[in-house]
Design a protein around this motif. Structure first.
Motif, PDB file in Angstrom:
ATOM      1  N   THR A 345       0.808  -1.224   0.000  1.00  0.00           N
ATOM      2  CA  THR A 345       0.000   0.000   0.000  1.00  0.00           C
ATOM      3  C   THR A 345       0.840   1.272   0.000  1.00  0.00           C
ATOM      4  O   THR A 345       0.285   2.375  -0.026  1.00  0.00           O
ATOM      5  CB  THR A 345      -0.935   0.026   1.216  1.00  0.00           C
ATOM      6  N   ALA A 346       2.159   1.155   0.032  1.00  0.00           N
ATOM      7  CA  ALA A 346       3.023   2.329  -0.066  1.00  0.00           C
ATOM      8  C   ALA A 346       3.329   2.615  -1.534  1.00  0.00           C
ATOM      9  O   ALA A 346       3.587   1.689  -2.300  1.00  0.00           O
ATOM     10  CB  ALA A 346       4.328   2.082   0.699  1.00  0.00           C
ATOM     11  N   PRO A 347       3.283   3.881  -1.974  1.00  0.00           N
ATOM     12  CA  PRO A 347       3.004   5.095  -1.202  1.00  0.00           C
ATOM     13  C   PRO A 347       1.542   5.551  -1.281  1.00  0.00           C
ATOM     14  O   PRO A 347       1.253   6.713  -0.982  1.00  0.00           O
ATOM     15  CB  PRO A 347       3.901   6.121  -1.886  1.00  0.00           C
ATOM     16  N   ASP A 348       0.621   4.680  -1.673  1.00  0.00           N
ATOM     17  CA  ASP A 348      -0.768   5.097  -1.837  1.00  0.00           C
ATOM     18  C   ASP A 348      -1.364   5.580  -0.524  1.00  0.00           C
ATOM     19  O   ASP A 348      -1.922   6.679  -0.458  1.00  0.00           O
ATOM     20  CB  ASP A 348      -1.585   3.927  -2.397  1.00  0.00           C
ATOM     21  N   SER A 349      -1.276   4.794   0.521  1.00  0.00           N
ATOM     22  CA  SER A 349      -1.815   5.198   1.820  1.00  0.00           C
ATOM     23  C   SER A 349      -0.785   5.100   2.932  1.00  0.00           C
ATOM     24  O   SER A 349      -1.025   5.587   4.037  1.00  0.00           O
ATOM     25  CB  SER A 349      -3.029   4.330   2.181  1.00  0.00           C
ATOM     26  N   LEU A 350       0.343   4.480   2.659  1.00  0.00           N
ATOM     27  CA  LEU A 350       1.424   4.368   3.631  1.00  0.00           C
ATOM     28  C   LEU A 350       2.582   5.232   3.164  1.00  0.00           C
ATOM     29  O   LEU A 350       3.061   5.085   2.038  1.00  0.00           O
ATOM     30  CB  LEU A 350       1.867   2.908   3.768  1.00  0.00           C
ATOM     31  N   SER A 351       3.007   6.132   4.001  1.00  0.00           N
ATOM     32  CA  SER A 351       4.043   7.087   3.625  1.00  0.00           C
ATOM     33  C   SER A 351       5.349   6.369   3.302  1.00  0.00           C
ATOM     34  O   SER A 351       5.836   5.552   4.091  1.00  0.00           O
ATOM     35  CB  SER A 351       4.263   8.090   4.768  1.00  0.00           C
ATOM     36  N   SER A 352       5.922   6.694   2.139  1.00  0.00           N
ATOM     37  CA  SER A 352       7.193   6.099   1.739  1.00  0.00           C
ATOM     38  C   SER A 352       7.919   7.069   0.820  1.00  0.00           C
ATOM     39  O   SER A 352       7.312   7.955   0.214  1.00  0.00           O
ATOM     40  CB  SER A 352       6.993   4.758   1.025  1.00  0.00           C
ATOM     41  N   TYR A 353       9.213   6.867   0.735  1.00  0.00           N
ATOM     42  CA  TYR A 353      10.036   7.712  -0.128  1.00  0.00           C
ATOM     43  C   TYR A 353       9.726   7.388  -1.589  1.00  0.00           C
ATOM     44  O   TYR A 353       9.586   6.223  -1.959  1.00  0.00           O
ATOM     45  CB  TYR A 353      11.514   7.472   0.165  1.00  0.00           C
ATOM     46  N   PRO A 354       9.608   8.405  -2.456  1.00  0.00           N
ATOM     47  CA  PRO A 354       9.255   8.154  -3.870  1.00  0.00           C
ATOM     48  C   PRO A 354      10.451   7.675  -4.687  1.00  0.00           C
ATOM     49  O   PRO A 354      11.252   8.464  -5.163  1.00  0.00           O
ATOM     50  CB  PRO A 354       8.768   9.530  -4.353  1.00  0.00           C
ATOM     51  N   PHE A 355      10.571   6.374  -4.847  1.00  0.00           N
ATOM     52  CA  PHE A 355      11.637   5.800  -5.662  1.00  0.00           C
ATOM     53  C   PHE A 355      11.199   5.763  -7.121  1.00  0.00           C
ATOM     54  O   PHE A 355      10.087   5.351  -7.443  1.00  0.00           O
ATOM     55  CB  PHE A 355      11.977   4.387  -5.190  1.00  0.00           C
ATOM     56  N   ALA A 356      12.077   6.184  -8.000  1.00  0.00           N
ATOM     57  CA  ALA A 356      11.733   6.273  -9.420  1.00  0.00           C
ATOM     58  C   ALA A 356      12.104   5.016 -10.191  1.00  0.00           C
ATOM     59  O   ALA A 356      11.319   4.506 -10.993  1.00  0.00           O
ATOM     60  CB  ALA A 356      12.419   7.493 -10.044  1.00  0.00           C
ATOM     61  N   GLY A 357      13.293   4.492  -9.963  1.00  0.00           N
ATOM     62  CA  GLY A 357      13.769   3.386 -10.782  1.00  0.00           C
ATOM     63  C   GLY A 357      13.242   2.027 -10.390  1.00  0.00           C
ATOM     64  O   GLY A 357      12.890   1.208 -11.245  1.00  0.00           O
ATOM     65  N   SER A 358      13.153   1.746  -9.092  1.00  0.00           N
ATOM     66  CA  SER A 358      12.752   0.423  -8.628  1.00  0.00           C
ATOM     67  C   SER A 358      12.032   0.556  -7.295  1.00  0.00           C
ATOM     68  O   SER A 358      12.067   1.606  -6.645  1.00  0.00           O
ATOM     69  CB  SER A 358      13.971  -0.493  -8.480  1.00  0.00           C
ATOM     70  N   ASP A 359      11.384  -0.516  -6.901  1.00  0.00           N
ATOM     71  CA  ASP A 359      10.663  -0.563  -5.634  1.00  0.00           C
ATOM     72  C   ASP A 359      11.477  -1.388  -4.646  1.00  0.00           C
ATOM     73  O   ASP A 359      11.652  -2.594  -4.819  1.00  0.00           O
ATOM     74  CB  ASP A 359       9.279  -1.186  -5.838  1.00  0.00           C
ATOM     75  N   PRO A 360      12.004  -0.768  -3.567  1.00  0.00           N
ATOM     76  CA  PRO A 360      12.857  -1.523  -2.635  1.00  0.00           C
ATOM     77  C   PRO A 360      12.094  -2.517  -1.791  1.00  0.00           C
ATOM     78  O   PRO A 360      12.712  -3.345  -1.111  1.00  0.00           O
ATOM     79  CB  PRO A 360      13.473  -0.419  -1.761  1.00  0.00           C
TER      80      PRO A 360
END
Length: 430
Positions: A345-360
């Motif tokens: 659910t990140a970053p839709d409703s759970l705060s997370s850093y906006p990664f552009a290249g990949s999802d950690p």
């Protein structure tokens, strides 16, 4: 094949802002609390799942799609046909499935192994009501005495514990405590002493109270690090960034514990390879708590089932057991492994850093199969063993949901060789 997007009632940002302003005015302070997450999101009957990719989005329909348990951010493959409404009538769907080892990674079983390696799992180390009068909780004292061998126990069991993982929530809201101290410090800069010294006394009391929580946590971690290696995963209330992945706590916040080479602060979520053989994955529980605000796990009564079968039939979770009346937290944690995403659910409703290249937060195919997947923040202890029916030798994962140690006195030992779980209770009886 695409990514799910769950269409459901969303919080009104203006209502949240208005509630925060009203809360500040009522308190007469400059800091207010946002509306609680569980009050902002509610699972409804009108929820729907849409499948999207680069070309667009299409809504899924039919009784074969489990809308209640699906959340935004997971990837699935769907088989179906278009109906008159332009929706995809689902015949069947499947997720990525549990990670599995490559053929060259599969090792022959070693049943007659003399030495076994174990890890100790904790969450919510200290009580939130700590004060200068009661700096160390009784449960924590019993835990340290047991690790030191002062309490009668099997010496082989204690000596086989290689490290201790703490999944967040050291004790109290340490982040807010530190923030209150800094805010009070800024607000008192340049103030002249009043005739009665009232402002100065209030600031000193606030600073001492908030700093005491950090000192208590520091002393406890130092005492624990003197007994065995400690890996500290920050939680929601720790003094670090709130967005995932959370960064390690600064050593200056924990000066006593940081003096030990056995004390390690890490990120949340956390991934590490132990002895080049065991892949340990865990977090403090924010992704699971957020998933439970968007998914309804009450529709399927799986709490009494020892085995849970996932879509496709090959992936199963067996040896399911726990202390609570339901398996909602455990089921959501199992889903993150099945869909290979630690925080869907990140970053839709759970705060997370906006990664552009990949999802950690994605468990990639080039990563090893997790030996243990654990999460803090659970209301009670629960565990299961994730495996594949077609080929169990492809790798099994022990899944563990950890309750607050301060509230329950429960600590978990996981045998990394056999993936067996042992539950320890340090709850004091009155």
């Amino acid at each position: 094949i695409g990514t799910c997007f769950k269409e459901q009632a969303r919080p009104n940002v203006l209502d949240e802002y208005r509630s925060e302003i009203l809360h500040n005015e009522d308190d007469g302070e400059g800091m207010g609390e946002m509306v609680r997450v569980e009050e902002r999101y509610q699972v409804g009957e009108n929820d729907a799942i849409a499948l999207e990719d680069e070309s667009g989005r299409i809504r899924l329909a039919g009784t074969n799609i489990c809308v209640e348990r699906l959340v935004t951010g997971i990837s699935i493959a769907v088989l179906g046909t278009l109906n008159d409404k332009g929706e995809l009538e689902v015949v069947d769907f499947i997720g990525p499935g549990f990670p599995k080892k490559d053929l060259e990674q599969i090792e022959p079983p070693q049943s007659n192994k003399e030495s076994c390696k174990k890890i100790l799992l904790l969450s919510g180390l200290l009580d939130t009501g700590l004060s200068q009068n009661t700096p160390i909780d009784t449960k924590f004292t019993l835990l340290c005495d047991w690790l030191a061998g002062s309490i009668h126990s099997s010496p082989n069991l204690v000596s086989s514990i290689s490290s201790c993982y703490i999944a967040g929530d050291l004790g109290g809201d340490l982040g807010s405590a530190l923030e209150r101290t800094n805010t009070s410090l800024l607000s008192t800069k340049g103030l002249k002493s009043s005739s009665n010294g009232h402002n100065a006394r209030n600031f000193t009391q606030s600073k001492d109270s908030s700093s005491q929580q950090l000192r208590d946590a520091d002393i406890a971690l130092a005492r624990l690090s003197a007994l065995l290696p400690v890996i500290l995963i920050p939680g929601q209330h720790e003094p670090t960034n709130i967005s995932l992945p959370q960064q390690p706590l600064h050593p200056l916040l924990l000066p006593n514990a940081s003096r030990y080479d056995t004390f390690h602060t890490t990120t949340n979520p956390h991934e590490s390879m132990l002895d080049d053989s065991f892949f340990i994955v865990g977090h403090a529980g924010q992704p699971i708590i957020d998933m439970l605000q968007h998914a309804n796990y009450s529709s399927d009564a799986t709490a009494a089932l020892d085995t849970r079968i996932f879509p496709g039939g090959d992936c199963i979770c067996r040896d399911r057991k726990g202390d609570g009346p339901d398996d909602h937290f455990l089921a959501a944690l199992e889903d993150t492994l099945y869909y290979r995403h630690l925080a869907p659910t990140a970053p839709d409703s759970l705060s997370s850093y906006p990664f552009a290249g990949s999802d950690p937060f994605v468990l990639d195919n080039d990563q090893p199969v997790p030996t243990v997947l654990f999460s803090g923040g659970a209301s009670y202890f629960a565990t299961s063993l994730a495996t594949r029916q077609s080929d169990p030798s492809c790798g099994n994962t022990r899944i563990v949901a950890l309750p607050s140690f301060a509230q329950t006195g429960i600590a978990i030992i996981v045998d990394l060789d056999t993936l067996q779980v042992e539950q320890l209770s340090f709850a004091s009886t009155t």
